[in-house]
Design a protein around this motif. Structure first.
Motif, PDB file in Angstrom:
ATOM      1  N   ALA A 125       0.822  -1.209   0.000  1.00  0.00           N
ATOM      2  CA  ALA A 125       0.000   0.000   0.000  1.00  0.00           C
ATOM      3  C   ALA A 125       0.857   1.261   0.000  1.00  0.00           C
ATOM      4  O   ALA A 125       0.387   2.333  -0.373  1.00  0.00           O
ATOM      5  CB  ALA A 125      -0.931  -0.006   1.201  1.00  0.00           C
ATOM      6  N   CYS A 126       2.098   1.137   0.435  1.00  0.00           N
ATOM      7  CA  CYS A 126       3.005   2.282   0.487  1.00  0.00           C
ATOM      8  C   CYS A 126       3.919   2.343  -0.732  1.00  0.00           C
ATOM      9  O   CYS A 126       4.936   3.041  -0.714  1.00  0.00           O
ATOM     10  CB  CYS A 126       3.835   2.244   1.773  1.00  0.00           C
ATOM     11  N   ASP A 127       3.574   1.593  -1.765  1.00  0.00           N
ATOM     12  CA  ASP A 127       4.272   1.690  -3.055  1.00  0.00           C
ATOM     13  C   ASP A 127       3.309   2.327  -4.039  1.00  0.00           C
ATOM     14  O   ASP A 127       2.436   1.668  -4.599  1.00  0.00           O
ATOM     15  CB  ASP A 127       4.705   0.298  -3.524  1.00  0.00           C
ATOM     16  N   TYR A 128       3.438   3.617  -4.251  1.00  0.00           N
ATOM     17  CA  TYR A 128       2.475   4.386  -5.044  1.00  0.00           C
ATOM     18  C   TYR A 128       2.297   3.817  -6.446  1.00  0.00           C
ATOM     19  O   TYR A 128       1.173   3.670  -6.937  1.00  0.00           O
ATOM     20  CB  TYR A 128       2.912   5.841  -5.127  1.00  0.00           C
ATOM     21  N   GLU A 129       3.399   3.499  -7.094  1.00  0.00           N
ATOM     22  CA  GLU A 129       3.315   3.037  -8.480  1.00  0.00           C
ATOM     23  C   GLU A 129       2.558   1.718  -8.595  1.00  0.00           C
ATOM     24  O   GLU A 129       1.751   1.531  -9.514  1.00  0.00           O
ATOM     25  CB  GLU A 129       4.718   2.914  -9.079  1.00  0.00           C
ATOM     26  N   LEU A 172       7.171  23.736  -3.121  1.00  0.00           N
ATOM     27  CA  LEU A 172       6.027  22.823  -3.084  1.00  0.00           C
ATOM     28  C   LEU A 172       5.308  22.980  -1.752  1.00  0.00           C
ATOM     29  O   LEU A 172       5.937  23.219  -0.716  1.00  0.00           O
ATOM     30  CB  LEU A 172       6.484  21.368  -3.232  1.00  0.00           C
ATOM     31  N   ASP A 173       3.984  22.818  -1.782  1.00  0.00           N
ATOM     32  CA  ASP A 173       3.197  22.881  -0.551  1.00  0.00           C
ATOM     33  C   ASP A 173       1.906  22.117  -0.793  1.00  0.00           C
ATOM     34  O   ASP A 173       0.878  22.699  -1.132  1.00  0.00           O
ATOM     35  CB  ASP A 173       2.918  24.339  -0.181  1.00  0.00           C
ATOM     36  N   ASN A 174       1.963  20.791  -0.657  1.00  0.00           N
ATOM     37  CA  ASN A 174       0.756  19.992  -0.856  1.00  0.00           C
ATOM     38  C   ASN A 174       0.489  19.126   0.376  1.00  0.00           C
ATOM     39  O   ASN A 174       1.128  19.311   1.415  1.00  0.00           O
ATOM     40  CB  ASN A 174       0.835  19.162  -2.141  1.00  0.00           C
ATOM     41  N   GLU A 175      -0.427  18.202   0.266  1.00  0.00           N
ATOM     42  CA  GLU A 175      -0.844  17.418   1.432  1.00  0.00           C
ATOM     43  C   GLU A 175       0.225  16.449   1.909  1.00  0.00           C
ATOM     44  O   GLU A 175       0.139  15.932   3.013  1.00  0.00           O
ATOM     45  CB  GLU A 175      -2.131  16.669   1.104  1.00  0.00           C
ATOM     46  N   TYR A 176       1.222  16.199   1.093  1.00  0.00           N
ATOM     47  CA  TYR A 176       2.225  15.193   1.430  1.00  0.00           C
ATOM     48  C   TYR A 176       3.620  15.763   1.653  1.00  0.00           C
ATOM     49  O   TYR A 176       4.422  15.189   2.383  1.00  0.00           O
ATOM     50  CB  TYR A 176       2.306  14.143   0.316  1.00  0.00           C
ATOM     51  N   LEU A 177       3.903  16.899   1.005  1.00  0.00           N
ATOM     52  CA  LEU A 177       5.276  17.389   0.958  1.00  0.00           C
ATOM     53  C   LEU A 177       5.309  18.912   0.976  1.00  0.00           C
ATOM     54  O   LEU A 177       4.492  19.570   0.320  1.00  0.00           O
ATOM     55  CB  LEU A 177       5.943  16.869  -0.321  1.00  0.00           C
ATOM     56  N   GLY A 260       5.360   8.341  -4.915  1.00  0.00           N
ATOM     57  CA  GLY A 260       5.867   8.375  -6.283  1.00  0.00           C
ATOM     58  C   GLY A 260       6.781   9.550  -6.561  1.00  0.00           C
ATOM     59  O   GLY A 260       6.656  10.220  -7.586  1.00  0.00           O
ATOM     60  N   THR A 261       7.729   9.802  -5.648  1.00  0.00           N
ATOM     61  CA  THR A 261       8.549  11.011  -5.731  1.00  0.00           C
ATOM     62  C   THR A 261      10.027  10.706  -5.500  1.00  0.00           C
ATOM     63  O   THR A 261      10.381   9.923  -4.616  1.00  0.00           O
ATOM     64  CB  THR A 261       8.076  12.046  -4.689  1.00  0.00           C
ATOM     65  N   THR A 262      10.879  11.334  -6.300  1.00  0.00           N
ATOM     66  CA  THR A 262      12.326  11.286  -6.100  1.00  0.00           C
ATOM     67  C   THR A 262      12.860  12.709  -6.099  1.00  0.00           C
ATOM     68  O   THR A 262      12.495  13.522  -6.962  1.00  0.00           O
ATOM     69  CB  THR A 262      13.019  10.490  -7.213  1.00  0.00           C
ATOM     70  N   ILE A 263      13.702  13.032  -5.117  1.00  0.00           N
ATOM     71  CA  ILE A 263      14.282  14.368  -4.976  1.00  0.00           C
ATOM     72  C   ILE A 263      15.799  14.264  -5.001  1.00  0.00           C
ATOM     73  O   ILE A 263      16.378  13.385  -4.363  1.00  0.00           O
ATOM     74  CB  ILE A 263      13.835  15.030  -3.660  1.00  0.00           C
ATOM     75  N   ARG A 264      16.431  15.170  -5.715  1.00  0.00           N
ATOM     76  CA  ARG A 264      17.887  15.269  -5.705  1.00  0.00           C
ATOM     77  C   ARG A 264      18.292  16.668  -5.257  1.00  0.00           C
ATOM     78  O   ARG A 264      17.764  17.666  -5.759  1.00  0.00           O
ATOM     79  CB  ARG A 264      18.460  14.986  -7.101  1.00  0.00           C
ATOM     80  N   VAL A 265      19.225  16.712  -4.317  1.00  0.00           N
ATOM     81  CA  VAL A 265      19.781  17.975  -3.836  1.00  0.00           C
ATOM     82  C   VAL A 265      21.289  17.918  -4.052  1.00  0.00           C
ATOM     83  O   VAL A 265      21.937  16.945  -3.676  1.00  0.00           O
ATOM     84  CB  VAL A 265      19.464  18.211  -2.347  1.00  0.00           C
ATOM     85  N   ARG A 266      21.828  18.965  -4.668  1.00  0.00           N
ATOM     86  CA  ARG A 266      23.268  19.023  -4.924  1.00  0.00           C
ATOM     87  C   ARG A 266      23.864  20.289  -4.309  1.00  0.00           C
ATOM     88  O   ARG A 266      23.216  21.331  -4.244  1.00  0.00           O
ATOM     89  CB  ARG A 266      23.547  19.015  -6.436  1.00  0.00           C
ATOM     90  N   GLU A 280       1.939  12.935 -10.997  1.00  0.00           N
ATOM     91  CA  GLU A 280       1.052  14.067 -11.277  1.00  0.00           C
ATOM     92  C   GLU A 280      -0.058  14.188 -10.239  1.00  0.00           C
ATOM     93  O   GLU A 280      -0.386  15.293  -9.782  1.00  0.00           O
ATOM     94  CB  GLU A 280       0.439  13.904 -12.667  1.00  0.00           C
ATOM     95  N   GLU A 281      -0.649  13.077  -9.846  1.00  0.00           N
ATOM     96  CA  GLU A 281      -1.739  13.091  -8.884  1.00  0.00           C
ATOM     97  C   GLU A 281      -1.298  13.704  -7.560  1.00  0.00           C
ATOM     98  O   GLU A 281      -2.030  14.487  -6.938  1.00  0.00           O
ATOM     99  CB  GLU A 281      -2.236  11.659  -8.660  1.00  0.00           C
ATOM    100  N   ILE A 282      -0.109  13.386  -7.121  1.00  0.00           N
ATOM    101  CA  ILE A 282       0.427  13.928  -5.864  1.00  0.00           C
ATOM    102  C   ILE A 282       0.679  15.429  -6.000  1.00  0.00           C
ATOM    103  O   ILE A 282       0.414  16.211  -5.082  1.00  0.00           O
ATOM    104  CB  ILE A 282       1.720  13.193  -5.470  1.00  0.00           C
ATOM    105  N   SER A 283       1.182  15.850  -7.155  1.00  0.00           N
ATOM    106  CA  SER A 283       1.499  17.267  -7.354  1.00  0.00           C
ATOM    107  C   SER A 283       0.255  18.150  -7.291  1.00  0.00           C
ATOM    108  O   SER A 283       0.356  19.352  -7.025  1.00  0.00           O
ATOM    109  CB  SER A 283       2.193  17.464  -8.708  1.00  0.00           C
ATOM    110  N   GLN A 284      -0.912  17.569  -7.536  1.00  0.00           N
ATOM    111  CA  GLN A 284      -2.156  18.338  -7.555  1.00  0.00           C
ATOM    112  C   GLN A 284      -2.905  18.299  -6.226  1.00  0.00           C
ATOM    113  O   GLN A 284      -3.983  18.896  -6.102  1.00  0.00           O
ATOM    114  CB  GLN A 284      -3.074  17.796  -8.652  1.00  0.00           C
TER     115      GLN A 284
END
Length: 406
Positions: A125-129, A172-177, A260-266, A280-284
Protein backbone atom coordinates in the motif's frame (compact mmCIF):
# COMPACT_ATOMS: atom_id res chain seq x y z
CA UNK A 1 -4.35 4.90 -1.53
CA UNK A 2 -7.40 6.86 -2.62
CA UNK A 3 -7.20 9.77 -5.01
CA UNK A 4 -6.46 12.93 -3.00
CA UNK A 5 -8.93 15.79 -3.01
CA UNK A 6 -7.86 18.50 -5.42
CA UNK A 7 -9.07 22.08 -5.20
CA UNK A 8 -7.41 24.45 -7.65
CA UNK A 9 -6.54 27.89 -6.40
CA UNK A 10 -8.99 30.55 -7.53
CA UNK A 11 -8.45 33.44 -5.15
CA UNK A 12 -6.31 34.54 -2.26
CA UNK A 13 -8.00 34.95 1.08
CA UNK A 14 -6.56 37.21 3.74
CA UNK A 15 -5.73 34.14 5.80
CA UNK A 16 -3.78 32.71 2.88
CA UNK A 17 -1.75 35.91 2.59
CA UNK A 18 -0.98 35.91 6.31
CA UNK A 19 0.06 32.26 6.27
CA UNK A 20 2.37 32.89 3.35
CA UNK A 21 3.88 35.80 5.24
CA UNK A 22 4.62 33.48 8.15
CA UNK A 23 6.26 30.91 5.90
CA UNK A 24 8.28 33.50 4.03
CA UNK A 25 9.56 35.21 7.15
CA UNK A 26 10.21 32.40 9.60
CA UNK A 27 12.80 30.80 7.35
CA UNK A 28 14.35 34.13 6.33
CA UNK A 29 17.76 34.06 8.04
CA UNK A 30 20.30 31.51 9.13
CA UNK A 31 20.31 31.42 12.91
CA UNK A 32 22.90 30.66 15.55
CA UNK A 33 23.09 27.00 16.55
CA UNK A 34 22.15 27.87 20.14
CA UNK A 35 18.97 29.66 19.07
CA UNK A 36 16.29 27.00 18.57
CA UNK A 37 13.80 29.21 16.71
CA UNK A 38 14.07 27.06 13.56
CA UNK A 39 12.69 24.07 15.50
CA UNK A 40 9.82 26.23 16.81
CA UNK A 41 9.06 27.38 13.27
CA UNK A 42 9.19 23.86 11.85
CA UNK A 43 6.90 22.48 14.57
CA UNK A 44 4.40 25.27 13.93
CA UNK A 45 4.36 24.71 10.16
CA UNK A 46 3.85 20.98 10.70
CA UNK A 47 1.03 21.59 13.21
CA UNK A 48 -1.01 23.74 10.79
CA UNK A 49 -0.13 21.85 7.60
CA UNK A 50 -3.45 20.06 7.31
CA UNK A 51 -6.63 21.61 8.73
CA UNK A 52 -9.01 20.23 6.12
CA UNK A 53 -10.99 17.94 8.42
CA UNK A 54 -10.53 19.88 11.64
CA UNK A 55 -11.86 23.01 13.28
CA UNK A 56 -9.43 25.55 11.87
CA UNK A 57 -9.60 27.97 14.80
CA UNK A 58 -8.96 25.22 17.32
CA UNK A 59 -6.01 23.85 15.34
CA UNK A 60 -4.46 27.30 14.90
CA UNK A 61 -4.97 28.39 18.51
CA UNK A 62 -3.44 25.18 19.87
CA UNK A 63 -0.53 25.48 17.45
CA UNK A 64 0.00 29.16 18.27
CA UNK A 65 0.05 28.50 22.03
CA UNK A 66 2.63 25.77 21.47
CA UNK A 67 4.57 28.11 19.20
CA UNK A 68 4.52 30.81 21.90
CA UNK A 69 5.77 28.39 24.57
CA UNK A 70 8.57 27.26 22.26
CA UNK A 71 9.73 30.82 21.54
CA UNK A 72 9.71 31.68 25.25
CA UNK A 73 11.87 28.65 26.02
CA UNK A 74 14.53 29.81 23.58
CA UNK A 75 14.21 33.55 24.25
CA UNK A 76 17.50 33.88 26.16
CA UNK A 77 19.63 32.63 23.26
CA UNK A 78 17.59 34.40 20.55
CA UNK A 79 17.53 37.94 21.90
CA UNK A 80 19.37 39.47 18.94
CA UNK A 81 17.88 37.25 16.25
CA UNK A 82 15.62 38.77 13.59
CA UNK A 83 13.74 35.53 12.95
CA UNK A 84 12.93 35.18 16.66
CA UNK A 85 11.53 38.70 16.98
CA UNK A 86 9.56 38.31 13.74
CA UNK A 87 8.05 35.06 15.05
CA UNK A 88 7.01 36.72 18.34
CA UNK A 89 5.16 39.50 16.48
CA UNK A 90 3.50 37.05 14.10
CA UNK A 91 2.27 34.94 17.03
CA UNK A 92 0.74 37.99 18.70
CA UNK A 93 -1.00 39.11 15.51
CA UNK A 94 -2.41 35.68 14.69
CA UNK A 95 -3.56 35.07 18.27
CA UNK A 96 -5.66 38.22 17.88
CA UNK A 97 -6.86 37.23 14.41
CA UNK A 98 -8.12 33.83 15.59
CA UNK A 99 -9.36 35.22 18.92
CA UNK A 100 -7.16 32.75 20.82
CA UNK A 101 -6.89 32.79 24.59
CA UNK A 102 -3.37 32.72 25.99
CA UNK A 103 -4.29 29.83 28.29
CA UNK A 104 -5.58 26.59 26.83
CA UNK A 105 -4.61 23.33 25.10
CA UNK A 106 -1.28 23.33 23.31
CA UNK A 107 -1.16 19.91 21.70
CA UNK A 108 -3.23 19.41 18.58
CA UNK A 109 -5.35 16.26 19.07
CA UNK A 110 -4.17 13.42 16.87
CA UNK A 111 -6.59 11.27 14.96
CA UNK A 112 -6.90 7.68 16.07
CA UNK A 113 -4.88 5.56 13.67
CA UNK A 114 -6.69 2.77 11.79
CA UNK A 115 -6.24 -0.82 12.87
CA UNK A 116 -2.88 -2.10 11.65
CA UNK A 117 -2.80 -4.27 8.55
CA UNK A 118 -0.40 -7.14 7.90
CA UNK A 119 3.11 -5.93 7.08
CA UNK A 120 3.06 -7.32 3.54
CA UNK A 121 -0.19 -5.50 2.75
CA UNK A 122 1.11 -2.25 4.20
CA UNK A 123 4.35 -2.37 2.27
CA UNK A 124 2.42 -2.81 -0.95
CA UNK A 125 0.00 0.00 0.00
CA UNK A 126 3.01 2.28 0.49
CA UNK A 127 4.27 1.69 -3.06
CA UNK A 128 2.47 4.39 -5.04
CA UNK A 129 3.32 3.04 -8.48
CA UNK A 130 2.08 -0.48 -7.69
CA UNK A 131 -1.16 0.78 -6.17
CA UNK A 132 -1.76 3.10 -9.13
CA UNK A 133 -1.11 0.31 -11.62
CA UNK A 134 -3.53 -2.05 -9.85
CA UNK A 135 -6.19 0.66 -9.80
CA UNK A 136 -5.79 2.05 -13.32
CA UNK A 137 -3.96 -0.66 -15.27
CA UNK A 138 -1.16 1.69 -16.25
CA UNK A 139 1.79 3.51 -14.72
CA UNK A 140 1.25 7.01 -13.31
CA UNK A 141 2.26 10.12 -15.22
CA UNK A 142 5.24 11.86 -13.69
CA UNK A 143 6.13 15.56 -13.67
CA UNK A 144 9.48 17.30 -13.27
CA UNK A 145 10.51 20.49 -11.45
CA UNK A 146 13.96 21.96 -10.91
CA UNK A 147 15.51 25.04 -9.29
CA UNK A 148 19.17 25.93 -9.85
CA UNK A 149 21.54 28.81 -10.42
CA UNK A 150 20.46 32.44 -10.00
CA UNK A 151 17.74 30.95 -9.59
CA UNK A 152 16.19 29.36 -12.66
CA UNK A 153 12.92 27.46 -12.27
CA UNK A 154 11.51 24.73 -14.49
CA UNK A 155 7.87 24.21 -13.48
CA UNK A 156 5.72 21.09 -13.70
CA UNK A 157 4.04 22.53 -16.79
CA UNK A 158 7.34 23.04 -18.60
CA UNK A 159 7.59 26.81 -18.12
CA UNK A 160 11.17 27.97 -17.66
CA UNK A 161 11.79 31.20 -15.77
CA UNK A 162 14.71 33.10 -14.32
CA UNK A 163 13.62 34.99 -11.23
CA UNK A 164 14.93 37.76 -9.03
CA UNK A 165 13.50 36.19 -5.87
CA UNK A 166 15.46 36.83 -2.70
CA UNK A 167 14.67 35.37 0.70
CA UNK A 168 12.48 32.30 1.27
CA UNK A 169 9.89 30.89 -1.13
CA UNK A 170 7.88 27.65 -1.18
CA UNK A 171 8.71 25.35 -4.08
CA UNK A 172 6.03 22.82 -3.08
CA UNK A 173 3.20 22.88 -0.55
CA UNK A 174 0.76 19.99 -0.86
CA UNK A 175 -0.84 17.42 1.43
CA UNK A 176 2.22 15.19 1.43
CA UNK A 177 5.28 17.39 0.96
CA UNK A 178 6.49 20.90 1.77
CA UNK A 179 9.69 22.33 0.26
CA UNK A 180 11.07 25.77 1.10
CA UNK A 181 14.07 27.36 -0.68
CA UNK A 182 16.04 30.34 0.61
CA UNK A 183 17.98 32.51 -1.84
CA UNK A 184 20.79 34.82 -0.77
CA UNK A 185 23.43 36.90 -2.62
CA UNK A 186 26.29 34.78 -3.96
CA UNK A 187 28.71 37.22 -2.31
CA UNK A 188 28.42 40.61 -0.57
CA UNK A 189 29.51 42.38 -3.76
CA UNK A 190 27.49 40.24 -6.19
CA UNK A 191 24.07 40.92 -7.69
CA UNK A 192 23.62 37.16 -8.25
CA UNK A 193 21.50 35.19 -5.83
CA UNK A 194 21.62 31.44 -5.36
CA UNK A 195 19.78 28.88 -3.26
CA UNK A 196 21.62 28.73 0.06
CA UNK A 197 19.17 26.61 2.07
CA UNK A 198 16.52 23.96 1.45
CA UNK A 199 13.96 22.69 3.95
CA UNK A 200 11.99 19.59 2.94
CA UNK A 201 9.15 18.28 5.13
CA UNK A 202 7.66 14.85 4.41
CA UNK A 203 4.35 14.95 6.25
CA UNK A 204 3.09 12.12 8.44
CA UNK A 205 1.13 9.65 6.30
CA UNK A 206 -1.01 7.11 8.10
CA UNK A 207 0.88 3.83 8.45
CA UNK A 208 3.48 4.48 5.76
CA UNK A 209 5.89 7.04 7.22
CA UNK A 210 6.44 9.27 10.22
CA UNK A 211 7.02 12.96 9.56
CA UNK A 212 10.57 13.54 8.39
CA UNK A 213 12.41 16.84 7.91
CA UNK A 214 15.51 17.32 5.79
CA UNK A 215 17.51 20.55 5.85
CA UNK A 216 20.57 21.38 3.75
CA UNK A 217 22.60 24.58 3.73
CA UNK A 218 25.64 25.74 1.82
CA UNK A 219 28.53 24.05 3.60
CA UNK A 220 26.31 21.53 5.37
CA UNK A 221 24.62 18.76 3.40
CA UNK A 222 23.76 15.94 5.83
CA UNK A 223 23.10 12.40 4.66
CA UNK A 224 20.19 11.96 7.09
CA UNK A 225 16.98 13.61 8.23
CA UNK A 226 16.99 16.07 11.14
CA UNK A 227 16.50 13.33 13.73
CA UNK A 228 19.41 11.28 12.36
CA UNK A 229 17.21 8.69 10.62
CA UNK A 230 17.65 7.61 7.01
CA UNK A 231 14.15 6.22 6.40
CA UNK A 232 10.49 6.80 7.17
CA UNK A 233 10.51 5.21 10.62
CA UNK A 234 9.41 1.97 12.24
CA UNK A 235 6.04 1.70 10.54
CA UNK A 236 5.62 -1.17 8.13
CA UNK A 237 5.97 1.20 5.18
CA UNK A 238 8.95 3.04 6.64
CA UNK A 239 11.27 1.70 3.95
CA UNK A 240 9.22 3.52 1.32
CA UNK A 241 11.04 6.75 2.31
CA UNK A 242 14.84 6.58 2.16
CA UNK A 243 17.73 9.00 1.86
CA UNK A 244 20.95 8.11 0.03
CA UNK A 245 24.29 9.91 -0.06
CA UNK A 246 25.46 9.67 -3.68
CA UNK A 247 28.52 11.88 -3.19
CA UNK A 248 29.59 12.86 0.35
CA UNK A 249 28.78 16.49 1.10
CA UNK A 250 27.79 17.20 -2.51
CA UNK A 251 24.85 15.12 -3.66
CA UNK A 252 21.98 13.31 -1.91
CA UNK A 253 18.90 11.59 -3.28
CA UNK A 254 15.65 11.06 -1.40
CA UNK A 255 13.31 8.36 -2.66
CA UNK A 256 9.69 8.58 -1.48
CA UNK A 257 8.06 5.56 -3.15
CA UNK A 258 4.86 5.97 -1.11
CA UNK A 259 4.10 9.21 -3.03
CA UNK A 260 5.87 8.38 -6.28
CA UNK A 261 8.55 11.01 -5.73
CA UNK A 262 12.33 11.29 -6.10
CA UNK A 263 14.28 14.37 -4.98
CA UNK A 264 17.89 15.27 -5.71
CA UNK A 265 19.78 17.98 -3.84
CA UNK A 266 23.27 19.02 -4.92
CA UNK A 267 25.91 21.30 -3.41
CA UNK A 268 27.70 23.04 -6.27
CA UNK A 269 30.34 25.72 -5.68
CA UNK A 270 28.60 27.71 -2.95
CA UNK A 271 25.01 27.00 -3.95
CA UNK A 272 22.33 24.32 -3.75
CA UNK A 273 20.24 22.91 -6.58
CA UNK A 274 16.94 21.06 -6.34
CA UNK A 275 15.49 18.55 -8.79
CA UNK A 276 12.24 16.59 -8.44
CA UNK A 277 10.28 13.83 -10.15
CA UNK A 278 6.72 13.53 -8.79
CA UNK A 279 3.54 11.66 -9.69
CA UNK A 280 1.05 14.07 -11.28
CA UNK A 281 -1.74 13.09 -8.88
CA UNK A 282 0.43 13.93 -5.86
CA UNK A 283 1.50 17.27 -7.35
CA UNK A 284 -2.16 18.34 -7.55
CA UNK A 285 -3.06 17.47 -3.96
CA UNK A 286 -3.20 20.94 -2.47
CA UNK A 287 -5.77 23.34 -1.11
CA UNK A 288 -6.74 26.87 -2.07
CA UNK A 289 -4.53 28.47 0.56
CA UNK A 290 -1.49 26.57 -0.77
CA UNK A 291 -1.46 28.47 -4.06
CA UNK A 292 2.07 29.91 -3.83
CA UNK A 293 4.29 27.13 -5.18
CA UNK A 294 7.12 27.88 -7.61
CA UNK A 295 7.05 24.33 -9.02
CA UNK A 296 3.32 24.68 -9.79
CA UNK A 297 2.81 28.24 -10.97
CA UNK A 298 6.34 29.58 -11.28
CA UNK A 299 7.55 32.88 -9.93
CA UNK A 300 5.21 35.87 -9.65
CA UNK A 301 5.28 37.74 -12.98
CA UNK A 302 6.85 40.78 -11.35
CA UNK A 303 9.86 38.65 -10.43
CA UNK A 304 10.84 37.49 -13.94
CA UNK A 305 14.02 38.66 -15.64
CA UNK A 306 15.63 37.94 -19.00
CA UNK A 307 18.19 35.13 -19.26
CA UNK A 308 20.18 36.58 -22.15
CA UNK A 309 21.03 40.20 -21.39
CA UNK A 310 24.17 42.00 -22.54
CA UNK A 311 25.97 42.24 -19.23
CA UNK A 312 29.33 43.26 -20.65
CA UNK A 313 29.16 46.61 -18.86
CA UNK A 314 28.69 45.09 -15.43
CA UNK A 315 30.39 41.67 -15.69
CA UNK A 316 34.05 40.77 -15.35
CA UNK A 317 33.47 38.03 -17.93
CA UNK A 318 32.84 38.73 -21.59
CA UNK A 319 29.79 37.20 -23.29
CA UNK A 320 32.12 35.30 -25.63
CA UNK A 321 34.05 33.78 -22.71
CA UNK A 322 30.86 32.81 -20.86
CA UNK A 323 29.39 31.17 -23.96
CA UNK A 324 32.62 29.29 -24.59
CA UNK A 325 32.76 27.94 -21.04
CA UNK A 326 29.10 26.88 -21.11
CA UNK A 327 29.52 25.20 -24.48
CA UNK A 328 32.10 22.85 -22.91
CA UNK A 329 29.31 21.34 -20.78
CA UNK A 330 26.16 22.07 -22.80
CA UNK A 331 26.17 21.30 -26.52
CA UNK A 332 22.61 22.53 -27.24
CA UNK A 333 21.95 26.27 -26.95
CA UNK A 334 18.62 25.93 -25.15
CA UNK A 335 17.38 27.59 -21.96
CA UNK A 336 19.85 25.58 -19.88
CA UNK A 337 22.65 27.03 -21.99
CA UNK A 338 21.15 30.53 -21.67
CA UNK A 339 20.91 30.06 -17.90
CA UNK A 340 24.54 28.97 -17.73
CA UNK A 341 25.67 32.07 -19.63
CA UNK A 342 23.49 34.28 -17.43
CA UNK A 343 24.95 32.81 -14.21
CA UNK A 344 28.51 33.30 -15.37
CA UNK A 345 27.89 36.85 -16.53
CA UNK A 346 26.00 38.00 -13.45
CA UNK A 347 28.37 36.34 -10.96
CA UNK A 348 31.61 36.82 -12.87
CA UNK A 349 32.48 33.26 -11.80
CA UNK A 350 33.48 30.94 -14.64
CA UNK A 351 33.11 27.87 -12.41
CA UNK A 352 29.31 27.96 -12.23
CA UNK A 353 28.64 25.82 -15.29
CA UNK A 354 27.89 22.68 -13.25
CA UNK A 355 24.51 23.91 -12.00
CA UNK A 356 22.95 24.07 -15.48
CA UNK A 357 24.74 20.90 -16.58
CA UNK A 358 23.41 18.76 -13.69
CA UNK A 359 19.94 20.31 -14.00
CA UNK A 360 19.85 19.20 -17.64
CA UNK A 361 21.12 15.71 -16.77
CA UNK A 362 18.48 15.34 -14.04
CA UNK A 363 15.80 16.50 -16.47
CA UNK A 364 17.05 13.96 -19.01
CA UNK A 365 16.40 11.21 -16.45
CA UNK A 366 13.31 12.64 -14.74
CA UNK A 367 11.32 14.27 -17.50
CA UNK A 368 8.42 12.08 -18.69
CA UNK A 369 8.57 13.33 -22.30
CA UNK A 370 12.17 13.24 -23.61
CA UNK A 371 11.08 15.06 -26.76
CA UNK A 372 10.49 18.20 -24.70
CA UNK A 373 13.73 17.96 -22.73
CA UNK A 374 15.25 20.98 -24.47
CA UNK A 375 13.31 24.23 -24.23
CA UNK A 376 13.99 27.07 -26.63
CA UNK A 377 12.76 30.46 -25.45
CA UNK A 378 11.93 32.79 -28.34
CA UNK A 379 11.77 35.77 -26.02
CA UNK A 380 15.35 35.35 -24.82
CA UNK A 381 17.16 34.84 -28.11
CA UNK A 382 18.10 38.46 -28.74
CA UNK A 383 21.72 39.39 -27.99
CA UNK A 384 20.88 42.72 -26.42
CA UNK A 385 19.02 43.71 -23.31
CA UNK A 386 15.99 45.99 -23.32
CA UNK A 387 16.52 49.31 -21.57
CA UNK A 388 14.18 48.44 -18.67
CA UNK A 389 15.88 45.11 -18.03
CA UNK A 390 19.30 46.74 -18.20
CA UNK A 391 18.22 49.28 -15.57
CA UNK A 392 16.89 46.45 -13.41
CA UNK A 393 20.21 44.63 -13.54
CA UNK A 394 22.13 47.81 -12.76
CA UNK A 395 19.89 48.33 -9.72
CA UNK A 396 20.53 44.72 -8.67
CA UNK A 397 24.26 45.33 -8.91
CA UNK A 398 24.14 48.55 -6.87
CA UNK A 399 21.56 47.94 -4.18
CA UNK A 400 20.46 44.27 -4.42
CA UNK A 401 16.83 43.40 -4.23
CA UNK A 402 14.25 42.34 -1.70
CA UNK A 403 11.40 39.83 -1.39
CA UNK A 404 7.98 41.01 -2.51
CA UNK A 405 5.47 39.31 -0.23
CA UNK A 406 2.25 38.76 -2.13
Amino acid sequence: MGRPTVRRYLSRSSDSVLLKTVLLLIFWEQVDAQCKIIKCNTDYVAAISNTRNSNKNVVYCNALRSYSQCTRSTARTCRGDLVYHTAVHIIEDRMIQYNCSKVGPTNTPRRQPPQPLPDATLKQACDYEKVFHEKHGTVPRYLHCAVFGDPHVRTFSGDFQTCKVNGSWPLLDNEYLYVQATSTPLSPSSSATVTSKLTIIFKDMKQCVDQRIYQAEVGNMPAAFDDGSVDGGKRAGGSSLTIHEREPGKYIEIQAAYIGTTIRVRHLDGQLSFSLRMAEEISQAFQEEQDLQLCVSGCPSGQWISRTPDLSRTSSLSMETARSLCREKLSVEDVYFQSCVFDLMVSGNGNLTDAAYHALEDAREFHPEPGTLHIFSKGDNGPHLSFSIFLLLLLRTIIGYTVQVI
